[in-house]
Design an enzyme around this catalytic site. Structure first.
Site, PDB file in Angstrom:
ATOM      1  N   CYS A  44       0.824  -1.217   0.000  1.00  0.00           N
ATOM      2  CA  CYS A  44       0.000   0.000   0.000  1.00  0.00           C
ATOM      3  C   CYS A  44       0.855   1.263   0.000  1.00  0.00           C
ATOM      4  O   CYS A  44       0.323   2.362  -0.126  1.00  0.00           O
ATOM      5  CB  CYS A  44      -0.942   0.010   1.198  1.00  0.00           C
ATOM      6  SG  CYS A  44      -1.765  -1.561   1.421  1.00  0.00           S
ATOM      7  N   HIS A  72      -9.127   3.843  -1.370  1.00  0.00           N
ATOM      8  CA  HIS A  72      -7.751   3.362  -1.228  1.00  0.00           C
ATOM      9  C   HIS A  72      -7.364   2.414  -2.366  1.00  0.00           C
ATOM     10  O   HIS A  72      -7.281   1.208  -2.169  1.00  0.00           O
ATOM     11  CB  HIS A  72      -7.617   2.684   0.142  1.00  0.00           C
ATOM     12  CG  HIS A  72      -6.239   2.224   0.492  1.00  0.00           C
ATOM     13  ND1 HIS A  72      -5.089   2.766  -0.037  1.00  0.00           N
ATOM     14  CD2 HIS A  72      -5.827   1.237   1.346  1.00  0.00           C
ATOM     15  CE1 HIS A  72      -4.030   2.141   0.469  1.00  0.00           C
ATOM     16  NE2 HIS A  72      -4.451   1.210   1.298  1.00  0.00           N
TER      17      HIS A  72
END
Ligand SMILES: CC(C)(COP(=O)(O)OP(=O)(O)OC[C@H]1O[C@@H](n2cnc3c(N)ncnc32)[C@H](O)[C@@H]1OP(=O)(O)O)[C@@H](O)C(=O)NCCC(=O)NCCS
Ligand SMILES: [Zn+2]
Lengths: 132, 390
Positions: free
Chosen positions: B88, B337
């Protein structure tokens, strides 16, 4: 299943079945999962296999309701971080009623089925923990 | 080493974008950023792109070349394109690598971008793909999910410091309130603490509204040497610091489960490089992949003492108008996200804020902003500090 090929699982099968990790005779630190290099001593480390007693306590835990692939049938299940008495911590399922879970509670290991991969027809076994 | 500036930015709409492919969405971001900077294709020296897992999400690797091709930069111009990955934190890492390239003097104009296309597969498959950012052999195989790992951080934080579910929920409430004013955000609805607490439990104590969602999207920035930035824009935003730190891949190996030591270290390194302290920062975009992650982030970066992040949030200090506005974009929670894009999107938000272009999200008089991007449960942290003044 969070899939894993047969050789990939099998390679560390002994460690998974019998809680065998490593011990660095140079700095006296214990490692589980096993490591090939001591992260503290690096090239000066001397690692040998070590069988953990499996006695430990719950450092933290969660109750998983939305499971990872292959674990759907087990929900809700308890996942915890167990601190072994020799020092290292590991992640494992705790076979217990979620209501009974407490940080700091003592646990011991049991040999259990972890999951199965329907495509590969493979059953994975390993170590889970139960309250003392 | 040369000073580096951001001269152009663009983030695409974040959400479940069934109508667009990975190559379409990243091209839109790249072209938008180039237009914003008024840079031509011929001027581009390199492309760096953050992408966590094209392989798992759309069975496409070699993302760098694909992007160069579809941006029209491959066949004639042969612009080098490099993909970087840190789960991420892939976007933050792409930005950092781009800054390295420009600062070193090897390249002048660099496109730093990030992209993820996550909704072409089922959300169960997406969760499984994300779980690859943790230790597959010793966490994933035991049934760990990402929400599960952060839930274990949350549980211990509550136990040690008395943090409450209401305080966690307040992070989501605040980020949704910010998302309302962000046109690219995935969720633009207000929610209440009760909504969060009533939402379904994913991994106790985290509810679905404590989690960031599964998202498609892309974001891009154009980097240039500070000395020539004014050729392209009246409001270059200067990079004051770039830093990165690593920690153990598995959560269980950390010294303290409630501290992301990589965030602490990356934060310290960034403040040192910029010769600044947390008091100098006007706003920060932190990696709130789960509500507890925002609480840990503001503690680990030094905005509040360890253990006091929940109370600090509950008192409104992190809202726009508060002591230190956190996640004015809506954060990962409300803005969405798309894992590889997030680190770049955070920088775009700060640039828009420092330019004074953030509309209803604007933090008055913002001069210095910070971004914090985390990979996995904290094995990688990337921090940047930006300023209006060189
Ligand atoms: C929380 C999570 C498991 C939910 O997935 P899910 O149960 O499959 O949810 P669905 O996709 O079926 O969505 C159900 C509904 O909830 C909404 N929803 C899903 N996730 C949401 C979220 N995080 N916040 C708010 N609403 C959400 C959806 O929009 C959908 O609404 P609709 O019915 O009105 O269309 C998933 O979003 C997730 O895994 N998030 C974490 C992502 C992650 O780990 N990122 C990396 C972190 S480092
Ligand atoms: Zn050693």
């Amino acid at each position: 299943m969070i899939t894993m090929s047969v050789p990939r699982f099998w390679r560390k099968q002994v460690a998974r079945y019998n809680l065998i990790g490593t011990h660095c005779t140079n700095c006296k630190t214990y490692y589980y999962p096993p490591r090939n290099m001591c992260p503290k001593c690096r090239r000066d480390g001397k690692l040998e296999n070590f069988k953990f007693s499996g006695k430990g306590e719950i450092l933290t835990y969660t109750v998983i309701h939305t499971a990872a692939e292959g674990f759907e049938k087990q929900t809700p299940y308890v996942l915890g971080i167990v601190k072994l008495e020799e020092g290292p911590s590991l992640t494992s399922q705790i076979v217990a009623d979620p209501e009974d879970m407490k940080i700091g509670m003592k646990v011991r290991p049991v040999f259990r089925k972890l999951g199965e991969s329907s495509e590969k027809g493979m059953i994975y076994y390993g170590t889970k923990f139960v309250p003392e | 080493m040369r000073d580096v500036a951001i001269i152009g930015v663009k983030t695409t709409r974040f959400g479940e974008n069934w109508d667009v492919s990975l190559r379409d969405t990243i091209t839109e971001a790249g072209v938008g950023a180039l237009e914003d900077a008024r840079v031509t294709g011929e001027e581009i020296d390199a492309i760096i792109v953050g992408n966590m897992s094209g392989g798992q999400f759309i069975e496409q690797e070699h993302i760098g070349a694909l992007i160069a091709d579809y941006a029209g930069l491959a066949k004639e111009l042969h612009v080098p394109a490099t993909r970087v990955e840190a789960a991420c934190a892939s976007g933050g890492l792409a930005l950092r690598q781009g800054i390295h390239a420009v600062a070193s003097g090897l390249e002048d104009i660099v496109v730093a971008a990030g992209v993820e296309k996550m909704t072409d597969i089922s959300s169960t498959s997406a969760s499984t793909a994300l779980a690859a950012a943790a230790d597959r052999e010793w966490e994933g195989i035991m049934g760990a999910t990402f929400p599960g790992l952060y839930a274990m951080i949350a549980r211990l934080h509550m136990h040690k410091y008395g943090t409450t579910s209401e305080q966690l929920a307040q992070v989501a409430v605040k980020n949704h309130a910010n998302g309302v004013h962000n046109p690219i955000a995935q969720y633009r609805n207000k929610i209440s603490v009760e909504d969060v607490l009533r939402s379904i439990m994913v991994a106790d104590p985290l509810h679905i509204f404590d989690c960031s969602p599964i998202t498609d999207g892309a974001s891009a920035v154009i980097l240039a040497p500070a000395d020539i930035a004014h050729k392209y824009t009246d409001t270059p935003i200067y990079v004051k610091a770039t830093s990165q730190a690593s920690d153990t891949i598995a959560l269980h190996d950390r010294k303290d489960i409630t501290t992301l030591a990589a965030s602490v270290e990356a934060g310290k390194r960034a403040f040192k490089m910029a010769k600044l302290t947390p008091n100098d920062i006007d706003l920060v975009e932190v990696h709130d992949c789960f509500t507890i992650a925002e609480i840990c982030a503001i503690e680990d970066l030094g905005f509040v003492k360890k253990g006091e992040g929940g109370k600090f949030t509950e008192e409104g200090n992190t809202a726009i108008g508060g002591k230190i506005p956190v996640n004015t974009s809506g954060g990962l929670k409300a803005c969405g996200h798309p894992v590889g894009a997030t680190g770049i999107k955070q920088a775009v938000e700060i640039v828009e804020q420092l330019r004074g272009d953030a509309g209803k999200r604007q933090v008055d008089g913002a001069e210095i902003g910070m971004t914090h991007n985390v990979g996995g449960s904290g094995a990688t942290a990337v921090v940047h500090i930006f300023s209006r003044d060189r």
